[in-house]
Design a protein around this motif. Structure first.
Motif, PDB file in Angstrom:
ATOM      1  N   ALA A   7      -7.046 -10.356  19.940  1.00  0.00           N
ATOM      2  CA  ALA A   7      -7.853 -10.907  21.022  1.00  0.00           C
ATOM      3  C   ALA A   7      -9.293 -10.396  20.992  1.00  0.00           C
ATOM      4  O   ALA A   7     -10.226 -11.147  21.289  1.00  0.00           O
ATOM      5  CB  ALA A   7      -7.220 -10.563  22.368  1.00  0.00           C
ATOM      6  N   LEU A   8      -9.475  -9.123  20.628  1.00  0.00           N
ATOM      7  CA  LEU A   8     -10.791  -8.508  20.744  1.00  0.00           C
ATOM      8  C   LEU A   8     -11.558  -8.437  19.426  1.00  0.00           C
ATOM      9  O   LEU A   8     -12.774  -8.623  19.406  1.00  0.00           O
ATOM     10  CB  LEU A   8     -10.667  -7.094  21.330  1.00  0.00           C
ATOM     11  CG  LEU A   8     -10.093  -7.002  22.740  1.00  0.00           C
ATOM     12  CD1 LEU A   8     -10.059  -5.554  23.193  1.00  0.00           C
ATOM     13  CD2 LEU A   8     -10.902  -7.842  23.715  1.00  0.00           C
ATOM     14  N   CYS A   9     -10.875  -8.152  18.336  1.00  0.00           N
ATOM     15  CA  CYS A   9     -11.577  -7.883  17.076  1.00  0.00           C
ATOM     16  C   CYS A   9     -11.828  -9.143  16.250  1.00  0.00           C
ATOM     17  O   CYS A   9     -12.354  -9.049  15.137  1.00  0.00           O
ATOM     18  CB  CYS A   9     -10.800  -6.865  16.241  1.00  0.00           C
ATOM     19  SG  CYS A   9     -10.708  -5.243  17.017  1.00  0.00           S
ATOM     20  N   SER A  10     -11.455 -10.282  16.771  1.00  0.00           N
ATOM     21  CA  SER A  10     -11.747 -11.530  16.077  1.00  0.00           C
ATOM     22  C   SER A  10     -12.844 -12.313  16.791  1.00  0.00           C
ATOM     23  O   SER A  10     -13.012 -13.505  16.561  1.00  0.00           O
ATOM     24  CB  SER A  10     -10.480 -12.395  15.988  1.00  0.00           C
ATOM     25  OG  SER A  10      -9.999 -12.700  17.281  1.00  0.00           O
ATOM     26  N   ARG A  11     -13.586 -11.634  17.684  1.00  0.00           N
ATOM     27  CA  ARG A  11     -14.619 -12.291  18.470  1.00  0.00           C
ATOM     28  C   ARG A  11     -15.981 -11.654  18.194  1.00  0.00           C
ATOM     29  O   ARG A  11     -16.069 -10.470  17.899  1.00  0.00           O
ATOM     30  CB  ARG A  11     -14.322 -12.172  19.980  1.00  0.00           C
ATOM     31  CG  ARG A  11     -12.972 -12.719  20.399  1.00  0.00           C
ATOM     32  CD  ARG A  11     -12.874 -14.231  20.208  1.00  0.00           C
ATOM     33  NE  ARG A  11     -11.650 -14.767  20.754  1.00  0.00           N
ATOM     34  CZ  ARG A  11     -10.527 -14.928  20.062  1.00  0.00           C
ATOM     35  NH1 ARG A  11     -10.469 -14.547  18.794  1.00  0.00           N
ATOM     36  NH2 ARG A  11      -9.462 -15.465  20.624  1.00  0.00           N
ATOM     37  N   THR A  12     -17.022 -12.448  18.320  1.00  0.00           N
ATOM     38  CA  THR A  12     -18.371 -11.911  18.188  1.00  0.00           C
ATOM     39  C   THR A  12     -18.740 -11.156  19.463  1.00  0.00           C
ATOM     40  O   THR A  12     -18.060 -11.241  20.485  1.00  0.00           O
ATOM     41  CB  THR A  12     -19.390 -13.036  17.956  1.00  0.00           C
ATOM     42  OG1 THR A  12     -19.417 -13.883  19.105  1.00  0.00           O
ATOM     43  CG2 THR A  12     -19.029 -13.858  16.725  1.00  0.00           C
ATOM     44  N   ASP A 246     -23.817  -6.296  15.186  1.00  0.00           N
ATOM     45  CA  ASP A 246     -23.578  -7.697  15.499  1.00  0.00           C
ATOM     46  C   ASP A 246     -23.439  -8.473  14.197  1.00  0.00           C
ATOM     47  O   ASP A 246     -23.396  -7.885  13.115  1.00  0.00           O
ATOM     48  CB  ASP A 246     -24.692  -8.264  16.388  1.00  0.00           C
ATOM     49  CG  ASP A 246     -26.064  -8.143  15.725  1.00  0.00           C
ATOM     50  OD1 ASP A 246     -26.132  -7.910  14.503  1.00  0.00           O
ATOM     51  OD2 ASP A 246     -27.079  -8.290  16.422  1.00  0.00           O
ATOM     52  N   GLY A 247     -23.369  -9.798  14.280  1.00  0.00           N
ATOM     53  CA  GLY A 247     -23.091 -10.601  13.098  1.00  0.00           C
ATOM     54  C   GLY A 247     -24.089 -10.418  11.975  1.00  0.00           C
ATOM     55  O   GLY A 247     -23.726 -10.158  10.827  1.00  0.00           O
ATOM     56  N   ALA A 281     -10.420  -2.463  12.238  1.00  0.00           N
ATOM     57  CA  ALA A 281     -11.660  -2.425  11.463  1.00  0.00           C
ATOM     58  C   ALA A 281     -11.785  -3.647  10.567  1.00  0.00           C
ATOM     59  O   ALA A 281     -12.855  -4.261  10.479  1.00  0.00           O
ATOM     60  CB  ALA A 281     -11.725  -1.144  10.636  1.00  0.00           C
ATOM     61  N   LEU A 282     -10.703  -4.034   9.901  1.00  0.00           N
ATOM     62  CA  LEU A 282     -10.761  -5.180   8.993  1.00  0.00           C
ATOM     63  C   LEU A 282     -10.974  -6.487   9.764  1.00  0.00           C
ATOM     64  O   LEU A 282     -11.722  -7.361   9.318  1.00  0.00           O
ATOM     65  CB  LEU A 282      -9.477  -5.245   8.159  1.00  0.00           C
ATOM     66  CG  LEU A 282      -9.281  -4.102   7.160  1.00  0.00           C
ATOM     67  CD1 LEU A 282      -7.955  -4.251   6.427  1.00  0.00           C
ATOM     68  CD2 LEU A 282     -10.424  -4.035   6.166  1.00  0.00           C
ATOM     69  N   ALA A 283     -10.330  -6.606  10.912  1.00  0.00           N
ATOM     70  CA  ALA A 283     -10.536  -7.801  11.734  1.00  0.00           C
ATOM     71  C   ALA A 283     -11.973  -7.864  12.239  1.00  0.00           C
ATOM     72  O   ALA A 283     -12.588  -8.941  12.295  1.00  0.00           O
ATOM     73  CB  ALA A 283      -9.561  -7.811  12.907  1.00  0.00           C
ATOM     74  N   ALA A 287     -14.728 -10.830  11.618  1.00  0.00           N
ATOM     75  CA  ALA A 287     -15.270 -11.587  12.754  1.00  0.00           C
ATOM     76  C   ALA A 287     -16.790 -11.572  12.767  1.00  0.00           C
ATOM     77  O   ALA A 287     -17.431 -12.561  13.100  1.00  0.00           O
ATOM     78  CB  ALA A 287     -14.732 -11.021  14.062  1.00  0.00           C
ATOM     79  N   LEU A 288     -17.388 -10.423  12.401  1.00  0.00           N
ATOM     80  CA  LEU A 288     -18.825 -10.273  12.562  1.00  0.00           C
ATOM     81  C   LEU A 288     -19.620 -10.585  11.312  1.00  0.00           C
ATOM     82  O   LEU A 288     -20.801 -10.261  11.231  1.00  0.00           O
ATOM     83  CB  LEU A 288     -19.147  -8.859  13.047  1.00  0.00           C
ATOM     84  CG  LEU A 288     -18.677  -8.582  14.479  1.00  0.00           C
ATOM     85  CD1 LEU A 288     -19.258  -7.294  14.988  1.00  0.00           C
ATOM     86  CD2 LEU A 288     -19.059  -9.714  15.409  1.00  0.00           C
ATOM     87  N   GLN A 289     -19.010 -11.226  10.320  1.00  0.00           N
ATOM     88  CA  GLN A 289     -19.798 -11.696   9.189  1.00  0.00           C
ATOM     89  C   GLN A 289     -20.591 -12.949   9.567  1.00  0.00           C
ATOM     90  O   GLN A 289     -21.395 -13.431   8.788  1.00  0.00           O
ATOM     91  CB  GLN A 289     -18.889 -11.976   7.991  1.00  0.00           C
ATOM     92  CG  GLN A 289     -18.351 -10.695   7.374  1.00  0.00           C
ATOM     93  CD  GLN A 289     -17.486 -10.964   6.165  1.00  0.00           C
ATOM     94  OE1 GLN A 289     -17.892 -11.667   5.244  1.00  0.00           O
ATOM     95  NE2 GLN A 289     -16.286 -10.419   6.159  1.00  0.00           N
ATOM     96  N   ASP A 290     -20.332 -13.454  10.760  1.00  0.00           N
ATOM     97  CA  ASP A 290     -21.086 -14.562  11.346  1.00  0.00           C
ATOM     98  C   ASP A 290     -21.095 -15.803  10.461  1.00  0.00           C
ATOM     99  O   ASP A 290     -22.116 -16.127   9.830  1.00  0.00           O
ATOM    100  CB  ASP A 290     -22.527 -14.136  11.645  1.00  0.00           C
ATOM    101  CG  ASP A 290     -23.261 -15.185  12.484  1.00  0.00           C
ATOM    102  OD1 ASP A 290     -22.593 -16.118  12.966  1.00  0.00           O
ATOM    103  OD2 ASP A 290     -24.483 -15.075  12.631  1.00  0.00           O
ATOM    104  N   PRO A 291     -19.975 -16.513  10.377  1.00  0.00           N
ATOM    105  CA  PRO A 291     -19.933 -17.739   9.583  1.00  0.00           C
ATOM    106  C   PRO A 291     -20.871 -18.822  10.100  1.00  0.00           C
ATOM    107  O   PRO A 291     -21.186 -19.767   9.381  1.00  0.00           O
ATOM    108  CB  PRO A 291     -18.468 -18.186   9.707  1.00  0.00           C
ATOM    109  CG  PRO A 291     -17.972 -17.544  10.953  1.00  0.00           C
ATOM    110  CD  PRO A 291     -18.693 -16.235  11.039  1.00  0.00           C
ATOM    111  N   SER A 292     -21.347 -18.674  11.345  1.00  0.00           N
ATOM    112  CA  SER A 292     -22.288 -19.672  11.878  1.00  0.00           C
ATOM    113  C   SER A 292     -23.699 -19.476  11.335  1.00  0.00           C
ATOM    114  O   SER A 292     -24.582 -20.281  11.622  1.00  0.00           O
ATOM    115  CB  SER A 292     -22.330 -19.585  13.408  1.00  0.00           C
ATOM    116  OG  SER A 292     -23.006 -18.419  13.831  1.00  0.00           O
ATOM    117  N   ALA A 293     -23.915 -18.369  10.587  1.00  0.00           N
ATOM    118  CA  ALA A 293     -25.233 -18.081   9.991  1.00  0.00           C
ATOM    119  C   ALA A 293     -26.347 -18.055  11.035  1.00  0.00           C
ATOM    120  O   ALA A 293     -27.457 -18.519  10.812  1.00  0.00           O
ATOM    121  CB  ALA A 293     -25.559 -19.097   8.893  1.00  0.00           C
TER     122      ALA A 293
END
Length: 304
Positions: A7-12, A246-247, A281-283, A287-293
């Motif tokens: 719930a938490l580590c897959s969100r920006t 952040d991302g 940590a891995l999640a 999540a924060l690699q920011d696929p939305s660029a």
């Protein structure tokens, strides 16, 4: 814990702020404090810090660095090297509002006489004197190289002018300082970081050297690698660093780490961490690699 991590580590960061607001509305409780009571150790630290807005994260790190026995100078250096003038100012307001005291006075007392030079450098950053921007300003580089070389060449019976060195390095932005360090090395055949280390206290030289890098994420990449070296893993340091990104910054850290050490940070963490800490940590990395660029910064707006 697997559900909590999902719930938490897959969100920006911005999504987590919305989640925290909704949690208060639904249950009348603060999400960060609820998580803190139910998740312990380095894993709990990662979740608790990840849920903090940037100014609150800043205040939390000040408390973590100075609230125990002694002072964690590495945490302070990471914080002040990697935050912009605006972020430092906002974090200062957050901490002083929380404690109802002066951050400058507090740090002076915590660092003490032994670390007065490091304190003087941090105070310059707090004052907002640090250069910003992305371009290289070479208008004063020749004079700066000469001045720094003169200071680092002084003998044992000459006074090293810490204030002059601080003024030069703080005034420049990161690209200009990186160019300064490169030009100094080319002209004098030795790295500026090594010269500073020879003349300055260890932590003072460490922060100065970090400010000579082209990107603060290069310094954080070193910090992450250092936390995984030696006997055991410094999970607290890893949680502290990763939770504050952040991302865009996470993407920059991953790129800097892989470029420097020729391995993926996710692979390195998988080999060093275990249990909930590894899963979180891995999640968080993913999540924060920011696929939305960066598009989320534009599209995620308040309804009003």
């Amino acid at each position: 814990h697997s559900k909590l991590i999902a719930a938490l580590c897959s969100r920006t960061k911005s999504q987590l702020r919305d989640t925290a607001k909704a949690y208060v509305e639904l249950y009348g409780k603060e999400l960060r404090e609820t998580v803190k009571k139910n998740a312990s150790g380095d894993y709990g630290t990662l979740l608790h810090l990840a849920l903090a807005p940037p100014d609150v994260y800043f205040a939390d790190i000040i408390d973590l660095a100075c609230g125990g026995m002694g002072c964690d100078h590495d945490a302070l250096i990471e914080l002040f090297v990697c935050r912009s003038n605006d972020e430092v100012a906002a974090g200062k307001r957050s901490w002083e509002g929380r404690k109802d005291k002066s951050l400058i006075d507090y740090l002076g007392g915590e660092l003490g006489h032994s670390y007065r030079d490091l304190n003087a450098l941090i105070l310059k950053v707090i004052a907002g004197d640090r250069g910003d921007g992305d371009g290289v300003d070479d208008s004063e580089l020749d004079a700066q190289v000469a001045a720094l070389h003169d200071e680092c060449s002084k003998g044992a019976f000459s006074n090293f002018d810490e204030a002059k060195v601080i003024d030069i390095i703080v005034k420049n932005n990161a690209p200009t300082n990186a160019t300064l360090a490169e030009r100094d090395e080319n002209e004098h055949g030795a790295s500026l970081a090594a010269d500073l280390k020879r003349k300055c206290g260890t932590k003072f030289a460490e922060m100065l050297s970090a400010m000579l890098l082209a990107s603060p994420m290069e310094f954080l990449a070193r910090s992450v690698e250092a936390a995984m070296k030696g006997f055991g893993v410094d999970g607290g340091a890893l949680a502290r660093v990763l939770a504050g990104l952040d991302g865009k910054r996470m993407a920059e850290l991953l790129a800097a780490y892989e470029s420097k050490y020729q391995k993926s940070l996710a692979v390195a963490l998988r080999g060093e961490l275990s249990g909930n800490a590894r899963q979180a940590a891995l999640a968080w990395l993913k999540a924060l690699q920011d696929p939305s660029a960066g598009v989320e910064d534009v599209t995620a707006q308040e309804v009003g």
